[in-house]
Scaffold this active site. Structure first.
Site, PDB file in Angstrom:
ATOM      1  CG  ASP A 102      -1.804   1.010   1.148  1.00  0.00           C
ATOM      2  OD1 ASP A 102      -2.462   1.517   0.262  1.00  0.00           O
ATOM      3  OD2 ASP A 102      -2.453   1.476   2.142  1.00  0.00           O
ATOM      4  N   GLY A 161      -7.136   9.057   7.409  1.00  0.00           N
ATOM      5  CA  GLY A 161      -7.637   9.577   8.770  1.00  0.00           C
ATOM      6  C   GLY A 161      -9.059  10.089   9.039  1.00  0.00           C
ATOM      7  CG  HIS A 212      -6.424   4.767  -1.280  1.00  0.00           C
ATOM      8  ND1 HIS A 212      -5.185   4.601  -0.773  1.00  0.00           N
ATOM      9  CD2 HIS A 212      -6.978   3.977  -2.496  1.00  0.00           C
ATOM     10  CE1 HIS A 212      -4.742   3.649  -1.579  1.00  0.00           C
ATOM     11  NE2 HIS A 212      -5.591   3.354  -2.413  1.00  0.00           N
ATOM     12  N   GLY A 213      -9.047   6.177   2.035  1.00  0.00           N
ATOM     13  CA  GLY A 213      -9.839   7.061   2.952  1.00  0.00           C
ATOM     14  C   GLY A 213     -11.161   6.703   3.572  1.00  0.00           C
ATOM     15  CB  SER A 270     -10.997   5.138   8.281  1.00  0.00           C
ATOM     16  OG  SER A 270     -10.495   4.015   8.270  1.00  0.00           O
ATOM     17  CG  ASN A 313      -7.391   1.144   0.430  1.00  0.00           C
ATOM     18  OD1 ASN A 313      -8.177   0.027  -0.360  1.00  0.00           O
ATOM     19  ND2 ASN A 313      -6.220   1.260   0.117  1.00  0.00           N
ATOM     20  CB  VAL A 314     -11.003   0.061   6.288  1.00  0.00           C
ATOM     21  CG1 VAL A 314     -11.268   0.384   7.703  1.00  0.00           C
ATOM     22  CG2 VAL A 314     -12.242   0.053   5.336  1.00  0.00           C
TER      23      VAL A 314
END
EC number: 4.1.2.40
Length: 292
Positions: A82, A181, A208-209, A211, A230-231
């Site tokens: 990654d 983040g 991505h990102g 979370s 993605n997490v």
């Protein structure tokens, strides 16, 4: 079972309208927590490690762990590089057995990004390794790299089309309003931009990102063509918060077998939720065309 390329996982997800969760790993406990859930829910999974991960624990050790877990859980695993930025670094890790890599040249101008990605694609495809690249740039903190809001920019659909044609990349991470983040306010996802990218790019798209992004937003991106989610941050927060709470309740505690399990169980709840959001439960494919 074996360590496999993500290409086949993402192609299956694209064909069937779900997404494969990619969870960032840090040690044996985080790998085990993720796989306990994925095995139980029969979900395909991508285990992602940043350059910082491989500074903490050597690639050879993570690869050995993943190979052993692939056998014990009876499922193929994709070990993914990654946010790697160096062809030499990727070359070394692919030669060690990794079959999925992200080359991140998003901080470069378009043509320089293309040149870097093409060099990685040329090498990786000779070694049955799938390649993800990023066009556009997410803000936030990833590993030891910080991108401020002024440096972040969204993916242009026509540039994405040209980028894919010039590089031959297998999947594309797009910038549509997410960030690495946690968010200080509700994220604004540009779904229209994502739809326009999907209209001109036929390879799997990557978010991505993810979370802290509302579940309904993530589901909508999957409907619009995202095949990999993605997490990272949510996993770390759940694990750490549970361990902190355990020590608050057990100030004299010192046995890692107890507090690590508490952290793992908290992480597992996040993994379960993300699998449900991605729609990947019971999508694990064991066909010989997928397992290399």
């Amino acid at each position: 079972m074996s360590i496999i390329s993500t290409k086949y996982l993402l192609q299956d997800a694209q064909a069937k309208g779900y997404a494969v969760p990619a969870f960032n790993i840090h040690n044996a406990e985080t790998i085990q927590a993720i796989l306990e859930v994925c095995s139980e829910m029969r979900s395909p999974v991508i285990l992602a490690g940043t350059p910082g991960t491989f500074k903490h624990i050597a690639l050879e050790e993570i690869y050995a762990l993943c190979s052993a877990y692939s056998i014990s859980y009876d499922m193929p695993l994709a070990l993914h590089l990654d946010h790697h930025e160096s062809l030499d670094d990727i070359r070394r890790k692919v030669n060690a057995g990794v079959r999925s890599a992200m080359i991140d040249g998003s901080h470069f101008p378009f043509e320089q990004n293309v040149t870097l990605v093409k060099s990685v694609v040329d090498f990786c495809h000779l070694n049955d390794c799938s390649v993800e690249a990023e066009l556009g740039r997410l803000g936030g903190m990833e590993d030891d790299m910080s991108v401020d809001a002024e440096s972040a920019f969204l993916t242009d659909p026509q540039e994405a089309k040209r980028f894919v044609e010039l590089t031959g990349v297998d999947s594309l991470a797009v910038a549509i309003g997410t960030a690495h983040g946690l968010y200080t306010k509700r994220p604004k996802i540009d779904f229209q931009r994502l739809a326009e990218i999907r209209d001109v790019v036929d390879i799997p798209l990557v978010l991505h990102g993810a979370s802290d992004v509302p579940d309904e937003f993530v589901r909508r991106t999957i409907e619009l063509g995202v095949c990999k989610v993605n997490v990272a941050t949510e996993l770390k927060i759940a694990f750490s918060a549970a361990v902190k709470e355990w020590f608050n309740e057990n100030p004299q505690g010192n046995d890692p077998r107890f507090y690590m399990r508490v952290g793992m169980d908290a992480m597992k709840e996040v993994v379960k939720n993300k699998i449900n959001v991605c729609g990947s439960a019971n999508k694990l494919v064991l066909d010989s065309a997928v397992v290399l």
